[in-house]
Write an enzyme that holds these catalytic residues in place. Structure first.
Site, PDB file in Angstrom:
ATOM      1  CE  LYS A   4      -3.536   0.198   2.727  1.00 38.70           C
ATOM      2  NZ  LYS A   4      -4.395   0.134   3.932  1.00 38.70           N
ATOM      3  CE  LYS A  10     -11.015   7.824  25.926  1.00 37.62           C
ATOM      4  NZ  LYS A  10     -10.833   8.288  24.530  1.00 37.62           N
ATOM      5  CB  THR A  36     -16.114   9.827  24.267  1.00 42.62           C
ATOM      6  OG1 THR A  36     -15.795  11.209  24.132  1.00 42.62           O
ATOM      7  CG2 THR A  36     -17.492   9.708  24.916  1.00 42.62           C
ATOM      8  CG  ASP A  71     -13.498  15.188  20.017  1.00 45.23           C
ATOM      9  OD1 ASP A  71     -13.789  16.120  19.263  1.00 45.23           O
ATOM     10  OD2 ASP A  71     -14.137  14.906  21.049  1.00 45.23           O
ATOM     11  CG  ASP A  95      -6.799  10.824  18.862  1.00 49.44           C
ATOM     12  OD1 ASP A  95      -6.295  11.946  19.013  1.00 49.44           O
ATOM     13  OD2 ASP A  95      -7.788  10.444  19.520  1.00 49.44           O
ATOM     14  CG  ASP A 136     -10.901   9.042  21.391  1.00 46.82           C
ATOM     15  OD1 ASP A 136     -11.589   9.435  22.347  1.00 46.82           O
ATOM     16  OD2 ASP A 136     -10.117   9.779  20.765  1.00 46.82           O
TER      17      ASP A 136
END
Length: 450
Positions: free
Chosen positions: A112, A366, A187, A153, A407, A151
């Site tokens: 890729k 989390k 979140t 955002d 992220d 997550d």
């Protein structure tokens, strides 16, 4: 253009992942030996030979790292394990939930990204990150994936935006649910009522309600865990916001139930004081917000941008103060695969993180949010399929059957980092990468079925 500021900032220890940096350094050797241009002009045949040789050496290194992870996993299951070679070379490497087929994942990503064909740009941090993502997907996509958590955002939608009906992520998440994979959206957004989460996720929630491909049981296979690990909502087709709050007593794990309200208040009081000190000493254009399970600072006025260094300084300052005021010594989290929550004030864990425009300290993190999703769906599965004797002691979904997508996986101020202690993870950098990741899952699923 890469500025000196960005280069120096990336070199800070708290902004690096030691395992990825180590693999990247291993790949730099064959790049120097085989991928650098021999001259100004090279014919196609010599370029193809160089690419083939670089590909072979890169794949060999990935296979060697894969074998070292296998050895590391074999040792971590022993009662008194001796250090593995990987553990000695990368001391921050924690336990792995699954083996990682790195050689196969590299070959997949090389097709890729054409990493082996590059003559001037060595294998990068992002190259290694995406290879690790593909390896993890290959590992959990052999029919063992039961729970995928996300997550909000920068993972499902751009920072500060919403998951709109036109998002390409929505049909891919519906496909996961069609394959009986449970979904948890974990979140940091700490809304106490359903309307806040509906505003953020209305595109997905309405698509689930309208989907003719999902049966009523599959439509129930989604929960929203807000405030890191503080507010649980389940899908409710009859609710105006498609979500119904779950009473805290119904989902708290035994460990979470032991956190006293007095200790939670004491922790937030210390965090609030530390945040006020940061506002004063750095003259931050910010105001403080106190919630029942969180405290933080946001820009004031709202359109003001707080400097990234100031946000990082605030996170590290507050985190350190909370650790120093704990009654027991806080455990420093690992920097690669595993993380252990800090435990100030009689074991109440916290998460101090930089949200890009703000800084918040939440009760829990989390790892607890994902663990609640694991226990919630494990309990429901037991109630649906087992006899009454086993319902009283349901088995949560295990870490090797869980994939958390987020992220923020750097060691300081990154609220997805702690999820590494309870399940496998995939580190993405944008919603577009989440789309690619979900496509990889679908692609590997089809190959498995074939």
């Amino acid at each position: 253009m890469t500025t000196r500021y960005r280069v120096e900032y990336a070199l800070k220890t708290h902004r690096r992942d030691q395992f990825i940096e180590w693999v990247k350094a291993l790949l730099a050797v064959p790049f120097v030996l085989y991928s650098q241009p021999a001259g100004v002009v090279s014919d196609d045949e010599s370029l193809e030979q160089a690419a083939a040789e670089a590909h072979r050496r890169y794949a060999e290194i990935m296979r060697d790292v894969e074998n070292m992870i296998d050895d590391h996993m074999a040792r971590q299951s022993l009662p008194s394990p001796l250090p593995s070679k990987l553990g000695m070379l990368v001391p921050t490497a924690g336990p792995f939930f699954t083996r990682l087929p790195l050689e196969a994942a590299f070959k997949y990503q090389d097709r890729k990204r054409h990493i082996s064909s590059r003559r001037y740009v060595a294998p990068s941090f992002n190259d290694v990150r995406l290879v690790l993502n593909s390896a993890q997907i290959m590992a959990v996509n052999n029919g063992s994936l039961q729970l995928a958590t996300f997550d909000g955002d920068v993972t499902l939608y751009e920072d500060g935006q919403n998951l709109e009906p036109s998002s390409p992520i929505i049909p891919r998440m519906l496909a996961l649910m069609k394959n009986n994979v449970k979904i948890g959206i974990v979140t940091a957004a700490g809304y106490t009522t359903a309307d806040g989460y509906y505003a953020r996720l209305h595109g997905l929630l309405e698509a689930i309600a309208a989907s003719p491909d999902l049966d009523p049981i599959q439509k129930q296979n989604i929960v929203i865990m807000g405030g890191e690990a503080n507010y649980l909502f389940e899908y409710s087709p009859s609710s105006p916001h498609r979500l119904a709050p779950v009473p805290r007593a119904d989902w708290l794990t035994p460990e979470m139930a032991s956190w006293s309200e007095a200790d939670i208040k004491a922790l937030l009081d210390v965090a609030e004081s530390a945040l006020r000190d940061c506002i004063r000493t750095m003259n931050l254009p910010a105001r403080l917000i106190r919630k029942d399970r969180a405290v933080g600072i946001i820009p004031d006025p709202p359109d003001m941008r707080i400097a990234r260094e100031s946000l990082e300084e605030t996170v590290l300052n507050v985190q350190r103060i909370l650790e120093l005021t704990s009654l027991g010594s806080a455990t420093q989290a690992s920097n690669t695969v595993s993380a252990t929550p800090s435990t100030p004030r009689k074991g109440v864990p916290f998460c101090a993180f930089n949200g890009g425009r703000d800084v918040f300290v939440d009760i829990g993190d989390k790892s607890w949010g994902v663990a609640v999703c694991q226990e919630w769906f494990g309990r429901r599965a037991a109630a649906a399929t087992a006899d009454s004797a086993s319902v009283s002691a349901p088995s949560p979904i295990k870490g090797e059957h869980t994939l958390h997508v987020g992220d923020q996986f750097l060691s300081a101020g990154s609220n997805d980092f702690k999820a590494r202690s309870v399940g496998t993870t995939a580190w993405i950098a944008s919603p577009a990468e989440t789309v690619d990741l979900l496509d990889e899952i679908a692609d590997f699923t089809k190959k498995k079925l074939a």
